[in-house]
Scaffold this active site. Structure first.
Site, PDB file in Angstrom:
ATOM      1  N   ASP A  19       0.857  -1.183   0.000  1.00 14.76           N
ATOM      2  CA  ASP A  19       0.000   0.000   0.000  1.00 14.76           C
ATOM      3  C   ASP A  19       0.895   1.235   0.000  1.00 14.76           C
ATOM      4  O   ASP A  19       2.110   1.145   0.208  1.00 14.76           O
ATOM      5  CB  ASP A  19      -0.886  -0.030   1.250  1.00 14.76           C
ATOM      6  N   ALA A  21      -0.087   5.195   1.408  1.00 13.28           N
ATOM      7  CA  ALA A  21      -0.182   6.017   2.617  1.00 13.28           C
ATOM      8  C   ALA A  21      -0.300   5.164   3.872  1.00 13.28           C
ATOM      9  O   ALA A  21      -1.184   4.312   3.986  1.00 13.28           O
ATOM     10  CB  ALA A  21      -1.364   6.970   2.514  1.00 13.28           C
ATOM     11  N   LYS A  60     -11.113   6.462  -3.011  1.00 15.75           N
ATOM     12  CA  LYS A  60     -11.410   7.725  -2.348  1.00 15.75           C
ATOM     13  C   LYS A  60     -12.835   8.226  -2.629  1.00 15.75           C
ATOM     14  O   LYS A  60     -13.440   8.877  -1.783  1.00 15.75           O
ATOM     15  CB  LYS A  60     -10.376   8.779  -2.737  1.00 15.75           C
ATOM     16  N   ASP A 193      -1.828  -1.140   5.816  1.00 14.95           N
ATOM     17  CA  ASP A 193      -2.097  -0.677   7.177  1.00 14.95           C
ATOM     18  C   ASP A 193      -3.587  -0.549   7.489  1.00 14.95           C
ATOM     19  O   ASP A 193      -3.933  -0.049   8.569  1.00 14.95           O
ATOM     20  CB  ASP A 193      -1.416   0.670   7.416  1.00 14.95           C
TER      21      ASP A 193
END
Length: 276
Positions: A19, A21, A60, A193
């Site tokens: 990933d 960010a 997003k 994460d």
């Protein structure tokens, strides 16, 4: 017949798909949080950081829609605009959101400590490096250029708007493996994460590794982590570990710099016939 014989991959890990960010760049996963809070503030809507982080990792546009459908935001929207937000509002907000998010990504383009060194070690083992993200291609157009001098240069990067559906669907991870020419998919490891990252990897039939310390689930910058008392940081990391583990992560570590022993453990499991 009393026995059924099946093919069993007994090789080593061939690809690691990261990933962005909170995993490889942007310690604490700040860029999406800052951008979404700014977007809604422009429309007289206050949203909590915890509410933004809840759906982190998905496309997003889907992330924005999830926030827009929350009870608190619906009530504030009605008070400010006299009506319930609808799909047309979501589309207009997303168009407005793109440059806000792009700017925030540029402000948080730091490579997380240990990423460059770990990737170098993985490449020395012949492991290919992929990446997937909930960002769109337009949002991250300058990111790879900015981070390349600092040691993060994946073999490919697949964005959420380049596949039929973003996370938790497997398509970004599968496309990344396909473009690297890597199969079987159980020879791939997805690292991220967020819960959505883990679901993406599991749905793709890959091994999954969750990241806590630098990521969304702890949700602190490196400086904030250093300023916390050890007991509070441990509590946050434990909570993140539990959440990612409950999502099905095969392993959970604090950061990317802890990956190499886990990759070796996966190699050992596969040599014994284990599958994700």
């Amino acid at each position: 017949m009393d026995f059924v014989y099946r093919r069993s991959y007994r090789g080593r890990v061939r690809a690691v798909i990261f990933d962005l960010a909170g995993t490889t760049v942007d310690f604490g996963c700040r860029a999406p949080v800052d951008a979404l809070i700014e977007l809604f503030q422009r429309h007289q809507i206050q949203i909590a950081v915890e509410d933004v982080r809840q759906a982190m990792g998905i496309h997003k546009k889907d992330h924005l829609r999830a926030i827009l459908q929350s009870r608190s935001v619906v009530e504030q929207w009605r008070a400010a605009h006299g009506e319930t937000p609808d799909d047309a509002d979501a589309e207009r907000l997303f168009t407005e959101f793109i440059p806000i998010q792009t700017a925030a990504i540029g402000r948080h383009a730091d490579v997380i400590p240990g990423v460059s060194e770990t990737i170098n070690q993985l490449r020395k083992r012949g492991i290919r490096i992929g990446a997937t993200t909930g960002y769109t291609r337009e949002m991250i157009k300058g990111l790879l250029r900015d981070v390349a001098p600092h040691g993060f240069q994946p073999d490919n990067l697949i964005c959420a708007d380049e596949v039929p559906a973003g996370r938790p669907a497997p398509w970004m991870a599968v496309t990344s493996a396909m473009r690297m020419g890597i199969y079987p998919l159980e020879a791939c490891v997805k690292v991220g994460d967020t819960v959505a990252d883990i679901e993406e990897g599991l749905n793709a039939g890959m091994w999954t590794i969750g990241i806590t310390w630098a990521g969304n689930e702890v949700g602190l910058t490196e400086q904030e982590c250093e300023s916390l008392g050890p007991d509070e940081l441990t509590r946050r990391v434990t909570r993140a570990t539990d959440r990612l583990g409950a999502a099905g992560a095969h392993f959970v570590v604090e950061s990317v710099q802890d990956l190499l022993p886990v990759i070796e453990a996966i190699d050992t499991r596969m040599a014994a016939g284990a599958k994700p």
